[in-house]
Design an enzyme around this catalytic site. Structure first.
Site, PDB file in Angstrom:
ATOM      1  NE  ARG A  40      -4.160  -1.911   1.917  1.00 41.46           N
ATOM      2  CZ  ARG A  40      -5.044  -2.278   2.812  1.00 41.46           C
ATOM      3  NH1 ARG A  40      -4.928  -1.871   4.052  1.00 41.46           N
ATOM      4  NH2 ARG A  40      -6.054  -3.055   2.481  1.00 41.46           N
ATOM      5  CE  LYS A 201     -21.607 -14.820   7.534  1.00 38.52           C
ATOM      6  NZ  LYS A 201     -21.623 -13.907   8.666  1.00 38.52           N
ATOM      7  N   GLY A 354      -9.892  -7.631  -1.675  1.00 33.03           N
ATOM      8  CA  GLY A 354     -10.136  -8.612  -0.615  1.00 33.03           C
ATOM      9  C   GLY A 354      -9.541  -9.987  -0.865  1.00 33.03           C
ATOM     10  N   GLY A 377     -13.802  -3.329   0.973  1.00 31.89           N
ATOM     11  CA  GLY A 377     -15.172  -2.830   1.160  1.00 31.89           C
ATOM     12  C   GLY A 377     -15.555  -1.814   0.108  1.00 31.89           C
TER      13      GLY A 377
END
Length: 397
Positions: A40, A201, A354, A377
């Site tokens: 990063r 999920k 992710g 996110g």
């Protein structure tokens, strides 16, 4: 959302102080606080170097971790300042606070070509509340705001959105690339557009599936959420991951896909195990008849064949979420096969941050992808078609 935003190249920064929001939320060794992955920090270098070359003074800021009660030494950005200095080949001045006396004095004394790093923005309680007083105090140190922390643009915080109310706000090169590639894939994709959605999920991907049903040609479902779809169709899923509250939703999505002419591909076979363990022996079953004492862990060979064939002739592929428990070698084949198919296709391939980004890197296919998103996110909310506060606040072209 308008993806056509002004960038650092559309604004004159010569002789100006630039407040630059970076994403320096890097992993660290819990004992030594040594940075274990500086990706990063490296990602911010092109924007920082450009600003310095243009004669700006750079005041960088970022959050790190989740400090709860103000300043905590373990969440200090000092190790980041040291590493950034090494990568830039020049000293990075470290402020002792965010908008306190030390930060203000160092910002005031900053000259063109110098870099100052403010302390962890979350040491200020007003950061996550998007406190206007904090945003104004940060903005008062600079003349231009540049946002380059894509991983944080889905949050309306003082340093990601609030400061834009007080300064001309543009994007850095990282956000420019995200908007150009991901925004382009959603607004005007090269077709067919294939979306591959995995992960555990259904509930975390509702918005994404809903939004993509309006724009995709094919949607591929893998990972743990596939078993909720199987159960919704009357299958037996044994001990597999299951969100019983979302069965009706799965059937609604299946109907919506049929009505819109979107090809919704679901697993037909699955590798199962008696327990969630890397040492468990894989057993192949039809996805609709998983024994009571078994749990689904990865997509099976027939499903792999169908999924990789769908990717082959795609124009654009967006992938978010692994196909199975790729951390366990015995159950990594589905994710590996999809990654390999993406590496071999001529399509524009976009990995939505992710776990998918981690899987692609771990399997050695990262350099074969068109774009790997830097936001987890943020990428997910982007794919949902949501307005991202840290992007919406930037000046339109």
């Amino acid at each position: 959302m308008n993806y056509n935003k002004k960038t650092v190249k559309d604004i004159d920064v010569k002789g100006k102080k630039v407040l630059l929001r970076c994403d320096f939320n890097v992993p660290q060794d819990p004992d030594t606080r040594a940075i274990t992955d500086d990706k990063r920090i490296r990602a911010a270098l092109p924007t920082i170097q450009y600003l310095l070359e243009q004669g700006a003074a750079v005041i960088a800021c970022s959050h790190l971790g989740k400090p709860k009660n103000g300043p905590e030494e373990k969440f200090s950005l000092k190790p980041v300042a040291a590493r950034l200095g090494e990568l830039l080949g020049k000293d990075v001045i470290m402020a002792a606070d965010v908008v306190g006396e030390d930060a203000k004095a160092k910002a005031a004394a900053l000259s063109a070509g110098q870099v100052l790093l403010l302390e962890n923005t979350r040491f200020e309680k007003g950061e996550t509340k998007n406190d206007p007083a904090l945003a104004k105090a940060m903005a008062d140190m600079a003349e231009v705001y540049v946002s380059d922390a894509f991983g944080a643009v889905h949050r309306a915080h003082a340093s990601t959105a609030g400061v834009a109310a007080y300064l001309p706000a543009v994007s850095g090169f990282l956000i420019e690339k995200e908007l150009e590639i991901m925004g382009g894939a959603l607004a005007n994709p090269k077709r067919p557009l294939v979306a591959i959605l995995g992960g555990s999920k259904v509930s975390s991907k509702i918005g994404v599936i809903n939004h993509l049903l309006d724009i995709a040609d094919t949607i591929i479902i893998g990972g743990g959420m596939a078993y909720t779809f199987a159960k919704a169709r009357g299958g037996s899923v044994g001990k597999s991951l299951l969100e019983a509250d979302w069965l009706d939703y799965c059937n609604e999505m299946t109907t919506k896909a049929r009505e819109k002419g979107v090809s919704l591909l679901l697993p037909v076979d699955t590798l199962c195990a008696a327990e969630f363990s890397k040492d468990a022996a894989p057993v192949l079953h039809d996805v609709m008849t998983i024994p009571e004492d078994m749990m689904g862990m990865d997509i099976g060979p027939k499903t792999i064949e169908t999924y990789t064939a769908a990717v082959k002739d795609a124009g654009t592929v967006i992938w978010n979420g692994p196909m199975g428990v790729f951390e366990f070698p015995a159950f990594a084949e589905g994710t590996r096969a999809v990654a390999k198919a993406l590496a071999e296709t001529d399509a524009i391939t976009i990995i939505g941050g992710g776990d998918s980004a981690a899987a692609v890197a771990q399997l050695g296919y990262a350099d074969k992808m068109t774009h790997i998103s830097t936001g987890g996110g943020a990428s997910l909310e982007f794919l949902e078609g949501k307005e991202l506060p840290g992007v919406a606040c930037l000046l339109d072209k």
